[in-house]
Design a protein around this motif. Structure first.
Motif, short mmCIF file in Angstrom:
data_model
loop_
_atom_site.label_atom_id
_atom_site.label_comp_id
_atom_site.label_asym_id
_atom_site.label_seq_id
_atom_site.Cartn_x
_atom_site.Cartn_y
_atom_site.Cartn_z
N ARG A 234 0.84 -1.21 0.00
CA ARG A 234 0.00 0.00 0.00
C ARG A 234 0.87 1.25 0.00
NH1 ARG A 234 -1.79 1.75 5.77
NH2 ARG A 234 0.48 1.61 5.77
N SER A 235 1.90 1.24 0.83
CA SER A 235 2.78 2.40 0.91
C SER A 235 3.55 2.63 -0.38
CB SER A 235 3.76 2.23 2.08
OG SER A 235 3.06 2.13 3.31
N VAL A 236 3.99 1.53 -1.01
CA VAL A 236 4.70 1.64 -2.28
C VAL A 236 3.79 2.26 -3.34
CG1 VAL A 236 5.73 0.33 -4.18
CG2 VAL A 236 6.30 -0.25 -1.81
N ILE A 237 2.56 1.77 -3.43
CA ILE A 237 1.60 2.32 -4.41
C ILE A 237 1.36 3.79 -4.14
CG2 ILE A 237 -0.75 2.18 -5.31
CD1 ILE A 237 -0.71 -0.82 -4.60
N THR A 238 1.22 4.14 -2.86
CA THR A 238 0.93 5.53 -2.49
C THR A 238 2.09 6.44 -2.90
OG1 THR A 238 -0.39 4.76 -0.61
CG2 THR A 238 0.33 7.06 -0.59
N ARG A 239 3.30 6.01 -2.63
CA ARG A 239 4.46 6.85 -2.98
C ARG A 239 4.64 6.99 -4.49
NH1 ARG A 239 6.83 3.80 1.28
NH2 ARG A 239 7.95 2.49 -0.24
N ARG A 240 4.19 5.97 -5.24
CA ARG A 240 4.36 6.00 -6.69
C ARG A 240 3.03 6.25 -7.41
NH1 ARG A 240 8.09 0.52 -7.40
NH2 ARG A 240 9.47 0.90 -5.62
N GLN B 91 0.67 -5.36 -15.03
CA GLN B 91 2.06 -5.75 -14.82
C GLN B 91 2.70 -4.88 -13.74
OE1 GLN B 91 3.60 -8.46 -16.75
NE2 GLN B 91 4.74 -8.26 -14.82
N TRP B 92 2.36 -3.61 -13.72
CA TRP B 92 2.89 -2.69 -12.70
C TRP B 92 2.48 -3.14 -11.30
CZ3 TRP B 92 1.70 0.43 -8.65
CH2 TRP B 92 2.56 1.49 -8.35
N LEU B 93 1.23 -3.53 -11.14
CA LEU B 93 0.76 -3.98 -9.83
C LEU B 93 1.51 -5.23 -9.38
CD1 LEU B 93 -3.10 -3.48 -10.31
CD2 LEU B 93 -1.55 -2.07 -8.92
N ALA B 94 1.67 -6.18 -10.29
CA ALA B 94 2.36 -7.41 -9.94
C ALA B 94 3.84 -7.15 -9.63
CB ALA B 94 2.23 -8.43 -11.06
N ASP B 95 4.47 -6.30 -10.41
CA ASP B 95 5.90 -6.02 -10.20
C ASP B 95 6.15 -5.37 -8.85
OD1 ASP B 95 6.46 -7.10 -12.66
OD2 ASP B 95 6.70 -5.16 -13.68
N THR B 96 5.30 -4.42 -8.47
CA THR B 96 5.50 -3.73 -7.20
C THR B 96 5.25 -4.66 -6.02
OG1 THR B 96 3.24 -2.85 -7.38
CG2 THR B 96 5.05 -1.40 -8.05
N PHE B 97 4.28 -5.56 -6.14
CA PHE B 97 4.06 -6.50 -5.04
C PHE B 97 5.20 -7.50 -4.95
CE2 PHE B 97 2.31 -10.22 -2.90
CZ PHE B 97 1.76 -9.64 -1.77
N THR B 98 5.72 -7.91 -6.09
CA THR B 98 6.85 -8.85 -6.10
C THR B 98 8.06 -8.24 -5.40
OG1 THR B 98 6.04 -9.86 -8.14
CG2 THR B 98 8.32 -10.28 -7.57
#
Length: 505
Positions: A70-76, A183-190
């Motif tokens: 969640r924090s990664v998505i928020t920052r990006r 792909q962006w969602l999967a990459d950031t979670f990975t």
């Protein structure tokens, strides 16, 4: 979107690819591989192995990973919003709003999975008073998700985040129109799980989606058209794979005579035109009490001044993402006009090569496709009604049953409860989608199953019931040593408990 064959550097063997384009101008956004059935099966196999690790984590440990994501998505968020803007075409502000809602849902699922799904005590009843009874919800294993292009972040995340929070791994097939977002969602979670294949993406066209349906997943969540949903169900039936179907809608907004007309018009305009009308829970029909119909029309047309579709910063409506939808929108507008509808704004000439300008029709015959079929474009059919009874009757006269809205100062809740739909907002529009604790889904041709909230978490689990004997039973019923005398005592007990007239207290 086009499919081509390109050689790989390692083997020079051709690999089928497809392109995604910006629907506003046709610019190339990205090129992605068309994943074969073998590749999909391999992804599911990797997910199965990863499930052993992910599923063994405690709720708190999984929550920590999800909250980090969640924090990664928020920052990006600006990066993701720009990608969504380019692939889907929606304005940056709308792309950001969608992501914000998704972030809130990720946080809720992470923080509440333990409370909803963890072991809880239940009463055992008098017959089984010697038993301590508990129920808990266990992850299914691997969940397949097929997402849509209209809300490429918010909608699939309603399945992905909740499935992950419940302890499942996920294989996600995004729409071929928005593969980069998936792909962006999967990459950031990975990144968050240090390379483990807990959330994977398989890009491709319809064949890739079919391969996911027939793969060894434990459940599949689909969002899209009803026609495609039926194909998904048929494919999943091969392995008896359970499905969640979130299909289309033909939602209405009802305006009572005591409603705040300005707010109702604002909600109808945004509900019908935002995201270029490409919203399954958006407003397509409006039923207004005849006593305030004229004032409502004056208000909504006044608010619609200057509202337009385009690619420039001043435009608040983006393009039609899927080109084939333009013909459907055109046909619905033309059918309504041919059957006698009045054009209040826009009309037949509103449909262009990429954009559709806001169109408002009034006195639209209930037999026209503008009323009976999902348009998925920036159009509104606004009709007067003599009463709220008529408004409810017309609202419910559809095979769909997804969502809707009611504007009324006195009768809002009563009217909302009479609407045959999975979700209704009173004195607002689409508010339920932003409430993480509420279930999201429809009835009838709008699908079945629920995402979001406690119901959404439980959709990706199976209930595990456990009893533990605390002490020796007074009467041993589960034994061949049971006597006729004990049978008689049980019969007497049941007569005392259930044989007489009962009253609710």
């Amino acid at each position: 979107m086009t499919a081509t064959l390109e050689p790989t550097a390692a083997t020079d063997a051709p690999v089928e690819t497809f392109d995604s384009f910006n629907p506003a101008n046709g610019d190339l956004v990205g090129t992605h591989a068309v994943r074969s059935k073998a590749e999909v099966d391999a992804a599911v196999a990797r997910a199965r192995e990863a499930a052993a690790w992910w599923g063994s984590l405690s709720f708190d440990e999984r929550a920590e990973h999800l909250l980090t994501w969640r924090s990664v998505i928020t920052r990006r968020i600006a990066q993701l919003a720009d990608l969504s803007h380019r692939e889907n075409g929606k304005p940056h502000g709308d792309a950001q709003l969608e992501i914000i809602l998704a972030i809130d849902h990720v946080a809720w699922a992470a923080k509440n999975a333990k409370k909803v799904l963890g072991p809880s005590k239940v009463k055992s009843g008098l017959l089984m008073a010697n038993q301590a009874s508990t129920v808990e919800y266990k992850p299914l294993g691997v969940v397949g998700v097929i997402g849509p292009w209209n809300y490429p972040v918010f909608t699939p995340m309603g399945s992905i985040a909740y499935a992950l929070a419940a302890g499942n791994t996920v294989v996600f097939k995004p729409s071929e129109y928005t593969p980069g977002v998936g792909q962006w969602l999967a990459d950031t979670f990975t990144e968050v799980v240090h390379g483990r294949p807990v959330l994977q993406v398989v890009t491709g066209l319809g064949e890739t989606g079919n391969a996911l349906c027939t793969a060894a997943v434990d459940k599949l969540a689909f969002t899209g058209s009803g026609a495609t949903g039926k194909k998904v169900m048929a494919a999943c039936a091969e392995n008896l794979t359970p499905v969640i179907i979130e299909a289309g809608g033909k939602d209405s907004l009802i305006v009572d005579e005591d409603a705040d007309i300005a707010k109702a018009a604002e909600a109808a305009l945004w509900g019908g035109m935002s995201n270029a009308g490409q919203t399954c829970i958006g407003t397509e029909r409006v039923y207004v009490h005849e006593k305030v119909f004229d004032s409502f029309m004056i208000e909504i047309l006044d608010q619609a001044k200057g509202l337009r579709a385009g690619a420039d910063e001043g435009a608040k409506i983006g393009p039609i993402t899927m080109p084939s939808q333009l013909k459907i929108i055109q046909s619905h507008i033309d059918d309504a006009i041919e059957k006698g509808a009045h054009v209040a704004l826009g009309g037949s000439d509103a449909v262009g090569e990429r954009f559709v300008q806001p169109t408002i029709l009034t006195h639209v015959p209930e037999t026209s496709t503008e009323i009976t079929e999902e348009t998925f474009g920036p159009t509104l059919a606004i009709n007067p009604v003599s009463s709220m009874d008529e408004a409810v009757e017309l609202t419910n006269a559809t095979s769909y049953g997804l969502a809707g809205a009611v504007f009324s100062k006195k009768q809002g809740m009563q009217i909302a409860r009479r609407i045959r739909s999975g979700m209704t907002s009173v004195n607002s529009v689409i508010a339920f989608a932003g409430v993480p604790t509420l279930p999201f889904g429809g009835v009838g041709q709008s699908g079945f199953g629920r995402i979001h909230g406690p119901d959404g978490l439980k959709e990706f689990t199976y209930a595990k019931a456990i009893t533990r004997q605390k002490f020796k039973p007074v009467m041993m019923l589960t034994s061949f040593e049971r006597t006729a005398k004990e049978d008689g005592r049980v019969a007497q007990l049941m007569t005392l408990l259930h044989g007489g007239k009962q009253t609710l207290k």
